[in-house]
Design a protein around this motif. Structure first.
Motif, PDB file in Angstrom:
ATOM      1  N   PHE B  11       0.853  -1.230  -0.003  1.00  0.00           N
ATOM      2  CA  PHE B  11      -0.038   0.097  -0.045  1.00  0.00           C
ATOM      3  C   PHE B  11       0.797   1.026   0.093  1.00  0.00           C
ATOM      4  CE2 PHE B  11      -2.466  -2.805   2.383  1.00  0.00           C
ATOM      5  CZ  PHE B  11      -3.807  -3.002   1.568  1.00  0.00           C
ATOM      6  N   GLU B  35       2.182  -9.284  15.120  1.00  0.00           N
ATOM      7  CA  GLU B  35       1.843  -7.928  15.523  1.00  0.00           C
ATOM      8  C   GLU B  35       0.991  -7.011  14.979  1.00  0.00           C
ATOM      9  OE1 GLU B  35       5.436  -5.836  16.560  1.00  0.00           O
ATOM     10  OE2 GLU B  35       6.257  -6.301  14.664  1.00  0.00           O
ATOM     11  N   ALA B  38       0.976  -6.301  11.083  1.00  0.00           N
ATOM     12  CA  ALA B  38       1.934  -7.384  10.533  1.00  0.00           C
ATOM     13  C   ALA B  38       1.406  -7.872   9.053  1.00  0.00           C
ATOM     14  CB  ALA B  38       2.117  -8.600  11.301  1.00  0.00           C
ATOM     15  N   GLY B  39       0.257  -7.637   8.819  1.00  0.00           N
ATOM     16  CA  GLY B  39      -0.325  -7.957   7.517  1.00  0.00           C
ATOM     17  C   GLY B  39      -1.456  -8.925   7.565  1.00  0.00           C
ATOM     18  N   THR B  41      -4.679  -9.048   8.475  1.00  0.00           N
ATOM     19  CA  THR B  41      -6.021  -8.692   7.866  1.00  0.00           C
ATOM     20  C   THR B  41      -5.830  -8.540   6.266  1.00  0.00           C
ATOM     21  OG1 THR B  41      -6.789  -7.881   9.902  1.00  0.00           O
ATOM     22  CG2 THR B  41      -7.693  -6.879   7.913  1.00  0.00           C
ATOM     23  N   GLN B  83     -13.066  -8.169  11.418  1.00  0.00           N
ATOM     24  CA  GLN B  83     -12.524  -7.512  12.541  1.00  0.00           C
ATOM     25  C   GLN B  83     -13.806  -6.484  13.024  1.00  0.00           C
ATOM     26  OE1 GLN B  83      -8.565  -6.168  11.985  1.00  0.00           O
ATOM     27  NE2 GLN B  83      -8.344  -5.906  14.362  1.00  0.00           N
ATOM     28  N   GLU B 162      -9.456 -11.755  14.278  1.00  0.00           N
ATOM     29  CA  GLU B 162      -9.596 -11.311  15.708  1.00  0.00           C
ATOM     30  C   GLU B 162     -11.040 -11.506  16.175  1.00  0.00           C
ATOM     31  OE1 GLU B 162      -7.388  -8.251  17.071  1.00  0.00           O
ATOM     32  OE2 GLU B 162      -6.158  -7.953  15.476  1.00  0.00           O
ATOM     33  N   CYS B 391       2.509   3.399   9.651  1.00  0.00           N
ATOM     34  CA  CYS B 391       1.412   3.816   8.704  1.00  0.00           C
ATOM     35  C   CYS B 391       2.120   4.137   7.314  1.00  0.00           C
ATOM     36  CB  CYS B 391       0.552   5.195   9.154  1.00  0.00           C
ATOM     37  SG  CYS B 391       1.620   6.397   9.798  1.00  0.00           S
ATOM     38  N   PHE B 400      -7.537   3.554   7.201  1.00  0.00           N
ATOM     39  CA  PHE B 400      -6.574   2.625   6.566  1.00  0.00           C
ATOM     40  C   PHE B 400      -5.645   2.297   7.387  1.00  0.00           C
ATOM     41  CE2 PHE B 400      -8.211   5.301   2.827  1.00  0.00           C
ATOM     42  CZ  PHE B 400      -9.168   4.338   2.224  1.00  0.00           C
ATOM     43  N   SER B 402      -4.211  -0.327  10.333  1.00  0.00           N
ATOM     44  CA  SER B 402      -4.656  -1.548  11.078  1.00  0.00           C
ATOM     45  C   SER B 402      -5.231  -1.302  12.202  1.00  0.00           C
ATOM     46  CB  SER B 402      -3.351  -2.656  11.185  1.00  0.00           C
ATOM     47  OG  SER B 402      -2.769  -2.210  12.235  1.00  0.00           O
ATOM     48  N   ASN B 405      -3.169  -0.334  15.171  1.00  0.00           N
ATOM     49  CA  ASN B 405      -2.466   0.915  15.021  1.00  0.00           C
ATOM     50  C   ASN B 405      -3.440   2.160  15.284  1.00  0.00           C
ATOM     51  OD1 ASN B 405       0.566   0.815  14.362  1.00  0.00           O
ATOM     52  ND2 ASN B 405      -0.470  -0.492  12.470  1.00  0.00           N
ATOM     53  N   GLY B 430      -7.270  -5.699  21.010  1.00  0.00           N
ATOM     54  CA  GLY B 430      -6.834  -5.566  19.599  1.00  0.00           C
ATOM     55  C   GLY B 430      -5.289  -5.279  19.169  1.00  0.00           C
TER      56      GLY B 430
HETATM   57  N1  ATP Z   1      -6.263   0.193   2.774  1.00  0.00           N
HETATM   58  C1  ATP Z   1      -5.148   0.418   3.180  1.00  0.00           C
HETATM   59  N2  ATP Z   1      -4.214   1.676   2.576  1.00  0.00           N
HETATM   60  C2  ATP Z   1      -3.076   1.946   2.994  1.00  0.00           C
HETATM   61  N3  ATP Z   1      -2.406   1.109   3.783  1.00  0.00           N
HETATM   62  C3  ATP Z   1      -3.213   0.063   4.338  1.00  0.00           C
HETATM   63  C4  ATP Z   1      -4.323  -0.606   3.964  1.00  0.00           C
HETATM   64  N4  ATP Z   1      -4.671  -1.592   4.727  1.00  0.00           N
HETATM   65  C5  ATP Z   1      -3.755  -1.888   5.453  1.00  0.00           C
HETATM   66  N5  ATP Z   1      -2.542  -0.936   5.253  1.00  0.00           N
HETATM   67  C6  ATP Z   1      -1.174  -1.116   5.990  1.00  0.00           C
HETATM   68  O1  ATP Z   1      -0.865  -2.422   5.758  1.00  0.00           O
HETATM   69  C7  ATP Z   1      -0.119  -2.950   7.161  1.00  0.00           C
HETATM   70  C8  ATP Z   1      -0.741  -4.346   7.440  1.00  0.00           C
HETATM   71  O2  ATP Z   1      -2.209  -3.927   8.015  1.00  0.00           O
HETATM   72  P1  ATP Z   1      -3.113  -5.239   8.472  1.00  0.00           P
HETATM   73  O3  ATP Z   1      -4.262  -4.489   8.605  1.00  0.00           O
HETATM   74  O4  ATP Z   1      -2.938  -6.392   7.553  1.00  0.00           O
HETATM   75  O5  ATP Z   1      -2.469  -5.531   9.857  1.00  0.00           O
HETATM   76  P2  ATP Z   1      -2.677  -6.412  10.849  1.00  0.00           P
HETATM   77  O6  ATP Z   1      -1.928  -7.657  10.989  1.00  0.00           O
HETATM   78  O7  ATP Z   1      -4.387  -7.092  10.637  1.00  0.00           O
HETATM   79  O8  ATP Z   1      -2.851  -5.579  12.326  1.00  0.00           O
HETATM   80  P3  ATP Z   1      -3.651  -5.609  13.621  1.00  0.00           P
HETATM   81  O9  ATP Z   1      -3.276  -6.663  14.395  1.00  0.00           O
HETATM   82  O10 ATP Z   1      -3.393  -4.257  14.193  1.00  0.00           O
HETATM   83  O11 ATP Z   1      -5.236  -5.720  13.032  1.00  0.00           O
HETATM   84  C9  ATP Z   1      -0.355  -1.823   8.135  1.00  0.00           C
HETATM   85  O12 ATP Z   1       0.866  -1.317   7.996  1.00  0.00           O
HETATM   86  C10 ATP Z   1      -1.591  -0.885   7.502  1.00  0.00           C
HETATM   87  O13 ATP Z   1      -1.512   0.382   7.825  1.00  0.00           O
END
Ligand code: ATP
Ligand code: MG
Lengths: 326, 503
Positions: B11, B35, B38-39, B41, B83, B162, B391, B400, B402, B405, B430
């Motif tokens: 992204f 964490e 981490a990616g 979602t 989530q 989650e 971010c 946008f 996670s 964050n 979360g």
């Molecule tokens: N639509 C988007 N636009 C820009 N950045 C994004 C978008 N979706 C996710 N990101 C970024 O991608 C990275 C991974 O996000 P993701 O939501 O997959 O994390 P996660 O592992 O689910 O975290 P959490 O446990 O906090 O839910 C993060 O740095 C987030 O800011």
């Protein structure tokens, strides 16, 4: 007291339904659009477009059916502009709706001007021949029932259409998946998206449908109930429709009840206006001293009061008025 | 067999996923750990067709598939519980389910829906009323509706992002056997959680993501808890290093006396507050334990003034709060609300704007009555750095980020600048292990600086780890405990409504 050979009650009932018909028709469309989250305050303009398109097309073609078709088409066309601006370009719905109203005043005035010129150029009368517009249709048998016959079964074709449409939309909204989608569009568009439903496409469909309904309601004013066009002939009815949708709390029975209530008060004020000079009762004499504008104002006052007192409990669709950007 | 092969997704400047490959066997429960940011979602959204990957492919039973949209995912038998739920609150359960399956413009067969819901619910030992309106269900019940929705169309793969973050411990205990029975019925479940203990009880295999890369995939139990944490973070957990403070508390700051709320009969869906006596002193953390829905939210609403109280007094530093207008009153507290998306953040605004929501009226952030762009930017950058908010840019809309964050951003805004009184509800919801420790540290540090902290938390272990005094909320009443003289189990019993005398 009798009017036109009918008892006052029967006359009033029939007039009520006649006045309510365009409100029900336009209201059904607006209700559907609002349920999906789109509020179109340009409904007044859409009706006006229907008025002129229906009148001109009927006048030129000599066919009321063509007029009605043209009115529906004009309503949908104008609604398409609104949909493009609000649903796709995510502009503010209230501002865009206001623009539609202004646009419609200009466009219908211009169309009326051209229509008059065109008719005069070919030495034809501007007014519709009586055979061109629609007449009310009495349903054999049923229309003979005392009171209810003239009220419900001796009406214009559009009234029957509106009632059938109301039943269909009610079924659609509450007993089909389509209805669940429509309601969810205004309540939780993200749920629709997760279900693979295109929020914008569906909202556009609802707005176009509302445009068609408003166009048909406009045609009712110019080629059914009257056979004439005037630039102010919608007279705020589009705005009344907006308030009646809220008054009915976004339900179809509520909407129809509101339309009948408003239509009833409106008819009553017209009867009062015309009979106070001919009647001999002291009450009617007393009423002569009240300016007729007061009676014209009455239905709107009632609508306002009803809105203020009744609509507080239901907030309406959560996403009403909000654009969907994904 | 579901296999994810070499998936990458970026992204803007953030590489959310980098060459991730994972195979999941049918009928197994695959845990995904990692964490915040981490990616996890993102990977699930790709599986579900909400996001298209930059590279890589997905195979189902050996066949390469392109999941173009959620609709396609559904046709392939992939269902997802997000989530943040995707339900229409004004609609009934049946209507919400009809949204996901079925055909347009034909009459719904409600009886058949009822049967299918009943059959699914029975197999999971749940009670779900198909006619109830979703908005009136509690979060746990809504989640069940989501799970049924995901399975109703004949789903073979169920993604749970989650799911336990929003559940009470009791509800978690009910979810786990339900998921196990789904797996026994041949359904593949992908389960995301930050809680190792849950993953332990639920999963057959686990995968660990770290900054978009797969760092471990294997059977549950191959790694010890410490090793898993180490892979996730690259550093050992810090929760154990938090001790209760020795600082002696000062003057009473927040005081509630005989507070009842609201009048009986109104707002039935919220439990009443029943004669609440509570004081929070400077330099202490008062923890309120309790099963969610026992009046904790009402308590905070009453303190903030968003819900009128019917009797009693609430004072801050000795002065009665009742004459203050809501927003002035709310400004006196730093508050980490329960519902971060609804109450804490403005999702469509940028991260910077969200971080500035409390302090934008400060003269140093204004110039000629307008916002001081550079001052905003430098404050935002500072907060992002010190609270480790991940971010792509501080200007992206906060939606946008996670989930974790987003929470960190909220906490950064509320805790920065030494607020004297802090109200926190589930502040670590979360958050991953590292961020959780960080937030708890921030709260203890605030206490050390002399702040009065009221902490309402559904995670009992975290609550006990940092609270100086612990109270239990049950059915609208607030009961004091002798923590730390009583043990954890006794508090657990009080949370269930068993009073010490009765127990
Ligand atoms: N639509 C988007 N636009 C820009 N950045 C994004 C978008 N979706 C996710 N990101 C970024 O991608 C990275 C991974 O996000 P993701 O939501 O997959 O994390 P996660 O592992 O689910 O975290 P959490 O446990 O906090 O839910 C993060 O740095 C987030 O800011
Ligand atoms: Mg996530």
């Amino acid at each position: 007291m009798n009017i036109a050979g009918e008892s006052l009650g029967t006359f009033l009932a029939r007039q009520t339904v006649q006045a309510a018909t365009p409100l029900i028709m336009a209201g059904l469309g607006e209700l559907l659009a609002e349920v999906t989250g789109v509020i179109n305050i340009g409904i007044e303009g859409l009706m006006l477009m229907g008025c002129i398109a229906g009148y001109a097309a009927a006048g030129i073609s000599g066919s009321g059916g063509v007029g009605l078709g043209a009115a529906i088409f004009a309503g949908m066309g104008t609604a398409a502009i609104f949909a493009g601006v609000t649903v796709w370009a995510a502009a503010d719905q209230i501002v865009a709706g206001a623009a539609v109203n202004i646009l419609a005043v200009g466009a219908s005035g211009l169309a009326w001007f051209f229509y008059q010129n065109a008719r005069e150029a070919v030495h034809r009368s501007v007014s519709l021949g009586r055979h061109v517009g629609f007449q009310s249709v009495a349903i054999p048998g049923l229309s003979r029932i005392p009171f209810f016959g003239p009220m419900l079964f001796d009406q214009y074709m559009l009234f029957y259409a509106a009632i059938i449409l109301a039943v269909l939309i009610w079924l659609l909204l509450h007993h089909t998946r389509t209805g669940a989608i429509l309601r969810a569009l205004g309540d939780a568009p993200e749920a629709c998206q997760a279900a693979g439903v295109s929020v914008r496409t569906w909202r556009t469909g609802a707005v176009l449908f509302a445009g068609a309904c408003a166009g048909a309601a406009g045609a009712y004013l110019s080629i059914m109930r009257t056979h004439a066009f005037a630039s102010d002939m919608t007279g705020g009815q589009g705005f009344v429709v907006l308030s009646l949708v809220i008054f009915g709390r976004w339900t179809i029975p509520g909407l129809i009840a509101g339309c009948l209530l408003f239509g009833g008060i409106n008819s009553l004020q017209q009867i009062l206006q015309t009979t106070r000079y001919t009647s001999h009762s002291t009450l009617m004499h007393a009423l002569q001293h009240i300016p007729f504008e007061f009676f014209q104002m009455l239905p709107y006052v009632v609508a306002l009061l009803a809105l203020a007192t009744l609509s507080r409990s239901s907030p309406g669709p959560r996403y009403l008025g909000q654009a969907w950007r994904q | 067999m579901l296999s994810i092969e070499n998936i990458s997704k970026a992204f803007g400047g953030v590489q959310a996923l980098n060459n991730v490959s994972l195979a999941v066997a049918p009928g197994s429960v695959q845990g995904i750990l990692g964490e915040n940011g981490a990616g996890k979602t993102t990977l699930m959204n790709i599986l579900f067709g909400l996001i298209r990957p930059d590279r890589g492919q997905i195979r189902l039973n050996g066949q390469s598939v392109v999941v173009r949209s959620p609709r396609v995912a559904q046709q392939l038998g992939i269902g997802m519980v997000h989530q943040h739920f995707k339900l229409a609150p004004a609609l009934s359960v049946t209507d919400n389910l009809a949204l996901a399956v079925g055909r347009n413009f034909v009459l719904l067969h409600r009886a058949s829906f009822r049967d299918r819901i009943a059959a699914l619910a029975r197999s999971l030992h749940w009670a779900v009323d198909p006619d109830s309106v979703v908005g009136q269900l509690n979060v746990g019940q809504q989640q069940r509706v989501e799970i049924i929705k995901a399975l109703l169309g004949g789903g073979k793969i169920l993604i749970l992002d989650e799911p336990t973050a929003v559940l009470t411990p009791q509800e978690v205990d009910e979810l786990i056997p339900a998921v196990r029975s789904l797996a026994r019925a041949g359904i593949t479940v992908i389960f995301i959680s930050h809680k190792l203990s849950e993953v332990n009880r639920m999963c057959d295999r686990i995968a660990v993501l770290r900054r978009g890369e797969l760092v471990f995939a294997g059977p549950m139990g191959e790694l010890s808890a410490e090793e898993i944490t180490h892979r996730m973070l690259g550093a050992p957990s810090a929760l154990s290093s938090l001790g209760a403070s020795s600082a002696s508390p000062g003057l009473v700051r927040l005081h509630l006396s005989r507070v009842c709320c609201p009048l009986p009969g109104t707002r039935k869906y919220k439990p009443l507050l029943d004669n609440i006596e509570l004081s929070v002193r400077a330099g202490e953390i008062v923890g309120i334990a309790g099963v969610e829905g026992n009046g904790q939210t009402t308590l905070i609403d009453a303190i903030l003034g968003s819900l009128p109280i019917s009797s009693g007094v609430i004072t801050l530093d000795g002065s009665d709060l009742s004459h203050l207008v809501n927003f002035r009153r709310a400004r006196k507290f730093a508050c980490i609300p329960e519902d971060r998306q609804g109450q804490g953040l403005v999702l469509s605004l940028s991260l910077t704007a969200n971080l500035m929501l409390r302090s934008y009226r400060n003269p140093e952030f204004m110039r000629l009555g307008l916002r001081h762009v550079t001052a905003w930017r430098s404050r935002a950058a500072m907060l992002v750095r010190s609270f480790d908010i991940r971010c792509a840019s501080v200007e992206v809309p906060i939606q946008f980020l996670s989930g974790g964050n987003q929470q960190k951003a909220l906490i950064a805004r509320e805790l920065y600048g030494n607020p004297p009184v802090i109200l926190a509800i589930n502040p670590t919801r979360g958050l991953d292990i590292g961020a959780t420790a960080f937030v708890l540290q921030q709260l203890t540090a605030a206490r050390q600086r002399g702040a009065a902290v009221l902490l309402i938390h559904s995670d009992l272990d975290e609550l006990l780890a940092i609270s100086d005094r612990v109270m239990v909320m049950y059915a609208g009443r607030l009961l004091p405990t002798n923590w730390p003289a009583v043990d954890r189990a006794a508090i657990g019993r009080m949370m269930m409504g068993i009073t010490p005398q009765a127990a």
